[in-house]
Design an enzyme around this catalytic site. Structure first.
Site, mmCIF file in Angstrom:
data_model
loop_
_atom_site.group_PDB
_atom_site.id
_atom_site.type_symbol
_atom_site.label_atom_id
_atom_site.label_comp_id
_atom_site.label_asym_id
_atom_site.label_seq_id
_atom_site.Cartn_x
_atom_site.Cartn_y
_atom_site.Cartn_z
ATOM 1 C CG ASP A 1 -0.180 0.026 2.541
ATOM 2 O OD1 ASP A 1 0.759 -0.790 2.714
ATOM 3 O OD2 ASP A 1 -0.513 0.851 3.416
ATOM 4 C CD GLU B 1 4.391 0.630 7.070
ATOM 5 O OE1 GLU B 1 5.194 0.963 7.959
ATOM 6 O OE2 GLU B 1 4.094 1.392 6.116
#
Length: 374
Positions: free
Chosen positions: A84, A142
């Site tokens: 991400d 994250e």
């Protein structure tokens, strides 16, 4: 030339093509549809190179996580990488300019993820013996604190002997990260009382004014000597200019060096009280990642990495940094953890985010040789 590095050099164009393949699949943390599409491209690489279908850990809110496993043995090496990014779709584009590759998440940390895939591929293709099992977790959240992957990482950490994190090394020095500050995230929702700003101003209770007072207090807790920083990074509230605002929300990021300090600040934030009657405060969030402190086992792991680096004519250094990562989680569970093993570049969370092409062989070979030496 070292045979692993030579292998990587020979496949550098293919590695760059793979980096482009997943960087162009934009994956903002809060967009499950896009993040899952990027995950499918990573899955495609696992199938292409290893004839392996990674286990998919399905999530409702965030993108699905991927768990790849290779090798056998009584001990386990846990590789951590996230796919991400902090960028919304269209914020940045992929481009190559001389020695630099630009794009959303190319440094943080899709470049490192692809290098990890090729480090494992080098082990396979060069038939380098491995007496340990590799578990490679590719996670999707994250950048927002790993809310859905945290328990997955911690479960794997319980049965792992080492953790290697594909975050980029320190900018400039290329140092690996053997220590990181702990982080906490909070949102404070403030509820006041609305009123007409002209006719009945005295009847209103401003949530924005309360937010301002809380911000001044919270920021005053920053103590550079202790290594404690409090950053109010978002403020939302109010609406029409002729109305006393009855709602406001502030978002806070906190970094600390010790568990004790993290708990102390947590108590302060959670005990905040309004400055005026008629207001209510609701605190959401809490301690997100504990500090990653250098310990004896982590020092041994870095020492081995430095020895491996010398074989590649690299002078490897270590550093303590303020940013957090999923390595904080594994280190806090007692797993020897080494961070910063990803791609070399500059511009994390900045519009000039890029990696350096000429560093790809060194860093990929370093990771491959380190895995093979454990």
């Amino acid at each position: 030339m070292d045979r692993i590095k030579e292998y990587i050099v020979q496949h550098k164009d293919q590695i760059l093509a793979d980096i482009r393949y997943i960087v162009e699949a934009e994956s903002p943390s809060n967009n499950k549809k896009l993040t899952d599409a990027c995950g499918r491209r990573i899955q495609d690489l696992f199938r292409r190179y290893f004839n392996y279908q990674a286990a998919e850990i399905v999530e409702e809110k965030y993108g699905n996580h991927l768990r790849f496993e290779y090798g056998t043995g009584k001990e386990t090496i846990l590789l951590l990488s996230h796919f991400d990014t902090v960028w919304n779709k269209g914020d940045l584009i992929f481009k190559v300019e001389e020695n630099k590759v630009y794009g959303p998440g190319v440094l943080d940390m899709k470049g490192g993820l692809i290098q990890a895939i090729w480090a494992i591929k080098a082990l396979v293709d060069l038939e380098i013996p491995l007496n340990k099992r590799i578990v490679f977790l590719c996670t999707s959240d994250e950048e927002v604190g790993s809310p859905s992957s945290k328990h997955v990482i911690e479960m794997e950490a319980k049965i792992s002997n080492y953790a290697l994190v594909m975050e980029p090394p320190v900018v400039g020095s290329g140092a690996l990260k053997t220590g990181r500050k702990g982080s906490s995230r909070y949102f404070i929702d403030i509820k006041g009382k609305a009123a007409h700003a002209g006719n009945n101003h005295k009847d209103g209770i401003s949530a924005i004014k309360e937010a301002a007072e809380q911000i001044v207090f919270l920021e005053s807790l920053t103590d550079y000597k202790k290594g404690t920083t409090i950053n109010v990074g978002s403020v939302k509230g109010g609406g029409k200019l002729n109305v006393v605002p009855d709602t406001a929300t502030i978002g806070i990021n906190i970094r600390v060096k010790t568990n004790e300090e993290q708990k102390r600040i947590d108590r302060i934030v959670k005990s905040l009280a309004p400055h005026q009657e008629g207001l209510t405060l609701k605190v959401r969030g809490g301690m997100n990642r504990p500090p990653m402190n250098r310990n004896k086992e982590g020092a041994k792991l870095f020492k081995l990495a430095r020895k491996v680096a010398r074989d590649l004519d690299m002078d490897l250094k270590e550093a303590y940094v303020g940013g957090g990562s999923d390595g904080n989680l594994t280190a806090n569970m007692g797993v020897p953890t080494l961070d910063g093993l990803g791609a070399v570049g500059k511009g994390i969370h900045a519009k000039n985010e890029h990696i350096l092409i000429n560093e790809i062989p060194n860093r990929t070979a370093l990771l491959c040789k380190l895995i093979g030496s454990l």
